[in-house]
Motif scaffolding. Structure first.
Motif, PDB file in Angstrom:
ATOM      1  N   LYS A  48      31.769  37.795  41.331  1.00 44.69           N
ATOM      2  CA  LYS A  48      32.596  37.601  42.509  1.00 44.69           C
ATOM      3  C   LYS A  48      34.061  37.430  42.134  1.00 44.69           C
ATOM      4  CE  LYS A  48      29.218  35.405  45.580  1.00 44.69           C
ATOM      5  NZ  LYS A  48      29.519  36.202  46.772  1.00 44.69           N
ATOM      6  N   SER A  49      34.916  37.643  43.139  1.00 45.99           N
ATOM      7  CA  SER A  49      36.349  37.384  43.003  1.00 45.99           C
ATOM      8  C   SER A  49      36.760  36.402  44.085  1.00 45.99           C
ATOM      9  CB  SER A  49      37.148  38.683  43.169  1.00 45.99           C
ATOM     10  OG  SER A  49      36.769  39.626  42.190  1.00 45.99           O
ATOM     11  N   ASP A  50      37.834  35.667  43.845  1.00 45.71           N
ATOM     12  CA  ASP A  50      38.350  34.793  44.889  1.00 45.71           C
ATOM     13  C   ASP A  50      39.828  35.085  45.093  1.00 45.71           C
ATOM     14  OD1 ASP A  50      39.726  33.521  42.860  1.00 45.71           O
ATOM     15  OD2 ASP A  50      38.308  31.855  42.709  1.00 45.71           O
ATOM     16  N   HIS A  51      40.489  34.247  45.892  1.00 45.63           N
ATOM     17  CA  HIS A  51      41.874  34.517  46.266  1.00 45.63           C
ATOM     18  C   HIS A  51      42.846  34.169  45.156  1.00 45.63           C
ATOM     19  CE1 HIS A  51      41.297  30.252  46.994  1.00 45.63           C
ATOM     20  NE2 HIS A  51      42.599  30.085  46.957  1.00 45.63           N
ATOM     21  N   LEU A  83      38.830  34.016  50.516  1.00 41.16           N
ATOM     22  CA  LEU A  83      38.746  35.474  50.661  1.00 41.16           C
ATOM     23  C   LEU A  83      37.462  35.883  51.385  1.00 41.16           C
ATOM     24  CD1 LEU A  83      40.332  38.000  50.074  1.00 41.16           C
ATOM     25  CD2 LEU A  83      39.250  38.132  47.824  1.00 41.16           C
ATOM     26  N   GLN A  84      36.377  35.187  51.110  1.00 40.55           N
ATOM     27  CA  GLN A  84      35.125  35.494  51.803  1.00 40.55           C
ATOM     28  C   GLN A  84      35.202  35.098  53.279  1.00 40.55           C
ATOM     29  OE1 GLN A  84      31.156  33.371  51.593  1.00 40.55           O
ATOM     30  NE2 GLN A  84      30.771  35.061  50.131  1.00 40.55           N
ATOM     31  N   LEU A  91      32.889  43.080  50.872  1.00 40.26           N
ATOM     32  CA  LEU A  91      33.729  42.008  50.351  1.00 40.26           C
ATOM     33  C   LEU A  91      33.064  40.643  50.497  1.00 40.26           C
ATOM     34  CD1 LEU A  91      37.333  43.000  51.494  1.00 40.26           C
ATOM     35  CD2 LEU A  91      36.425  42.948  49.167  1.00 40.26           C
ATOM     36  N   LYS A 149      31.124  40.295  47.413  1.00 36.97           N
ATOM     37  CA  LYS A 149      31.880  40.278  46.156  1.00 36.97           C
ATOM     38  C   LYS A 149      32.938  39.183  46.071  1.00 36.97           C
ATOM     39  CE  LYS A 149      31.433  42.825  43.341  1.00 36.97           C
ATOM     40  NZ  LYS A 149      30.517  42.717  42.180  1.00 36.97           N
ATOM     41  N   THR A 150      33.097  38.360  47.125  1.00 39.53           N
ATOM     42  CA  THR A 150      34.154  37.346  47.110  1.00 39.53           C
ATOM     43  C   THR A 150      33.579  35.975  47.442  1.00 39.53           C
ATOM     44  OG1 THR A 150      34.687  37.768  49.440  1.00 39.53           O
ATOM     45  CG2 THR A 150      35.920  39.017  47.794  1.00 39.53           C
ATOM     46  N   GLU A 151      34.440  34.973  47.351  1.00 37.18           N
ATOM     47  CA  GLU A 151      34.049  33.611  47.714  1.00 37.18           C
ATOM     48  C   GLU A 151      35.270  32.853  48.216  1.00 37.18           C
ATOM     49  OE1 GLU A 151      32.415  31.919  44.189  1.00 37.18           O
ATOM     50  OE2 GLU A 151      34.195  32.279  42.968  1.00 37.18           O
TER      51      GLU A 151
END
Length: 201
Positions: free
Chosen positions: A194-197, A54-55, A46, A49-51
């Motif tokens: 990437k995905s975020d919140h 969330l990261q 994660l 894959k996140t920022e």
């Protein structure tokens, strides 16, 4: 995994144990350790894959899981010494002892590097270090049970199929492996980025 390392009851190439032979302290402890390891693998993935928020959350969870994995690995190792497990002979006899001697130092180094990376901007290395920790564990298991395929009952040489069957399987592997690698690469390409919140609508 714990039940395999502990050993299986077999006679005349048939399993003679009960359905709950795995239900003992050492295999259960190994099961919890493996769950923690998979949670660490997921949380470090994660990070890649996140920022943003969330990261940050994934890094925090990775730190917790890393500490939990340290405790679990120590508990499993100590438990092996107090259990009647033949795997210890593979670890503490020659030449296995010579090959495995550097592994504790490598594992400690991996833990320290990962602990450091979780407090930096590095994204890929925590995941790769987690994979390396899994690799160290599997190398230890392989050394413990080699050359058995059914631990302490049947060796890989006794269980091997005929040469013609192995040749046929090799042809199948040569054909199917590129196909599997291709659709796996396509899946990673499809879900790149990437995905975020923030939810997407």
């Amino acid at each position: 995994l714990g039940a395999l390392v502990q050993g299986l009851e077999a006679s005349n190439r048939l399993y003679t144990g009960g359905p709950f032979d795995w239900f003992s302290p050492f295999p259960i402890m190994c099961g919890f350790a493996l769950i923690i390891g998979y949670a660490l693998l997921g949380s470090t993935w994660l990070i890649i894959k996140t920022e943003h928020k969330l990261q940050v959350w994934a890094r925090k969870v990775s730190g917790w899981m890393l500490m939990a994995l340290v405790a679990a690995m120590i508990a499993v190792t100590v438990s092996m010494f107090f259990s009647d497990i033949d795997a210890l002979e593979g670890w503490f006899s020659f030449p296995g002892l010579l090959y495995l001697a550097p592994m504790p130092l490598i594992v400690v180094l991996l833990f320290f590097l990962m602990r450091k990376d979780l407090n930096t901007e590095r994204e890929y290395r925590p995941f790769l270090l987690t994979v390396a920790l899994f690799l160290m564990g599997y190398i230890g298991v392989c050394f413990a049970i080699f050359p058995y395929i059914v631990p302490y009952q049947m060796t890989i040489y006794e269980a091997a199929a005929a040469d013609t069957s192995l040749s046929f399987m090799l042809i199948g592997a040569v054909i199917m492996l590129p196909i599997i690698l291709s659709y796996t690469a396509f899946a990673y390409y499809t879900f790149k980025g990437k995905s975020d919140h923030n939810p997407m609508y």
